[in-house]
Write an enzyme that holds these catalytic residues in place. Structure first.
Site, mmCIF file in Angstrom:
data_model
loop_
_atom_site.group_PDB
_atom_site.id
_atom_site.type_symbol
_atom_site.label_atom_id
_atom_site.label_comp_id
_atom_site.label_asym_id
_atom_site.label_seq_id
_atom_site.Cartn_x
_atom_site.Cartn_y
_atom_site.Cartn_z
ATOM 1 N NE ARG A 236 13.057 54.625 -10.126
ATOM 2 C CZ ARG A 236 13.461 53.901 -9.084
ATOM 3 N NH1 ARG A 236 13.444 52.576 -9.150
ATOM 4 N NH2 ARG A 236 13.865 54.485 -7.968
ATOM 5 N NE ARG A 251 9.703 45.694 -13.120
ATOM 6 C CZ ARG A 251 10.747 45.655 -12.303
ATOM 7 N NH1 ARG A 251 11.568 46.689 -12.249
ATOM 8 N NH2 ARG A 251 10.997 44.601 -11.559
ATOM 9 C CD GLU A 323 13.623 46.771 -4.701
ATOM 10 O OE1 GLU A 323 13.654 47.963 -4.364
ATOM 11 O OE2 GLU A 323 13.786 46.373 -5.865
ATOM 12 C CB SER A 326 17.047 49.439 -2.473
ATOM 13 O OG SER A 326 16.722 48.291 -3.203
ATOM 14 N NE ARG A 365 7.964 47.575 -6.756
ATOM 15 C CZ ARG A 365 8.936 46.864 -7.292
ATOM 16 N NH1 ARG A 365 9.677 46.067 -6.533
ATOM 17 N NH2 ARG A 365 9.201 46.929 -8.584
#
Length: 400
Positions: A236, A251, A323, A326, A365
């Site tokens: 990403r 991130r 988070e 998801s 994460r």
């Protein structure tokens, strides 16, 4: 916007009707020319020939305009997000998300817990070399941290495939335009992805490859549900995250994630959403990590989602929930873009399938969460019981 789309579609339809009428008249006039010449009515033949010439000149212009309007209409429709389900809370950002449940109790420390970027370097999170090799938002993982990272990914994949019936898949990491369009990343999220010089896209999540397995297919109802899981690298650009999480391993431009994808009939998608979310929760519970389930509001959901649950893990070093997964139901939104259908038992007509996707979990994460929740005062990190078989019984990571 709706009025503009309707007007655009009405104009396109009018052009289609005009083109069909013109084509029919040209065929009719062409036949009449032959009849007029046969009866030596040269004046009528000349008039008809002039009409045919005018139609022959006009029709390509009509068809070109209709094609351009169709492309414009499709382009505008392609950037309209999925409709939220009735139970999704209204809101503009993460402040509008709703707490569904909390699991586990954050541990009490006899010392001030540190953030993972303070613990990690002695265990193998080499931020400096990662930046030297590839630039910002890249990390070299080595030694003890690399072993833990591998164990986490394998544990997640085994839990989903052996314990919950997901089919393990090793999918392509590079895909074509239409594949990324099918799952909704194109055209709106192009800036968040990396593209190769030959026009392919590096996947931002294995959802892209896994969901498109059923692209342009008509499945039998007996084949459903299909459940896929994959452990892949993800890429990403984080174009919209400038200034956020620039420190540490949260991130990254490149990271690993275990992804779940389900393809189901419409009447099964509600239960499948709960099932998928529970599978991700079970991994966190097995790892002994405190977390909470949030239902995202309309302003915080992704483009393709009709409802999303976020799982947020407790990070004691940061003193906040972050988070880690998801899980979304996309209803038939992606299926329409992929033309993925099934034929109900005993029926001739087909229907669109429903698609769901979820993280089970983001490996990096989860590594961060284990480091922070299992840290010891001497800088070592205890290994959760569930991971010890993957580390040959090792129960603690010692700082180098």
């Amino acid at each position: 916007m709706a009025d503009a789309l309707v007007a655009l579609d009405e104009r396109r339809r009018a052009l289609i009707t005009e083109a069909q009428a013109g084509q029919a008249r040209r065929n009719e006039a062409s036949k009449a020319i032959g009849a007029a010449k046969a009866s030596k009515d040269e004046a009528t033949a000349a008039t008809l020939m002039a009409e045919v010439a005018t139609l022959k000149e006009r029709l390509p212009a009509i068809e070109a305009e209709e094609k351009a309007l169709g492309e414009e209409l499709n382009g505008r429709l392609a950037i309209i997000p999925n409709l939220p389900l009735a139970d999704v809370p209204d809101g503009v950002d993460e402040d509008g998300n709703a707490l569904v449940a909390e699991y586990g109790t954050p541990g009490a420390f006899a010392f001030t817990p540190k953030e993972h970027d303070a613990i990690g370097p002695a265990l193998g999170l080499d931020f400096e070399t990662g930046v030297e090799l590839a630039g910002a938002r890249f990390t070299l993982v080595r030694g003890a941290a690399a072993r833990l990272h591998r164990a986490l990914g394998q544990f997640m994949l085994d839990t989903l495939c052996d314990g919950h019936g997901y089919e393990q898949v090793v999918p392509p990491l590079l895909v074509k335009d239409e594949i990324v369009f099918g799952t909704g990343q194109l055209p709106k999220a192009a800036e968040d992805m990396f593209r190769t010089t030959d026009g392919r896209w590096l996947i931002p999540t294995a959802e892209v490859s896994l969901t498109n397995i059923v692209r342009e297919k008509i499945l039998s109802e007996a084949e459903l549900p299909l459940r896929f899981a994959a452990l892949t690298a993800c890429f990403r650009s984080e174009a919209g995250a400038a200034g956020r999480d620039t420190r540490g391993f949260i991130r990254q431009h490149q990271f690993e994630k275990v992804e779940m994808v389900s393809i189901v009939t419409p009447d099964a998608s509600e239960a499948e959403h709960e099932r998928m979310t529970a599978c991700a929760e079970g991994i966190l519970i097995a790892l002994g990590l405190p977390f909470r389930r949030m239902k995202l509001c309309t302003g915080d959901m992704g483009f393709t989602a009709a409802r999303t649950y976020d799982l947020e893990v407790w990070l004691p070093g940061q003193g906040r929930y972050r988070e880690i997964s998801s899980c979304s139901t996309c209803t038939d939104f992606q299926a329409r873009r992929m033309n993925a259908r099934y034929r109900p038992e005993g029926e001739k007509n087909t229907r669109f399938v429903h698609t769901l996707n979820g993280s089970g979990l983001a490996v990096g994460r989860t590594l961060v969460a284990v480091l922070e929740n299992y840290q010891q005062e001497d800088g070592s990190v205890a290994i959760p019981d569930a991971l010890q078989p993957y580390l040959r019984g090792l129960n603690r990571l010692e700082p180098a």
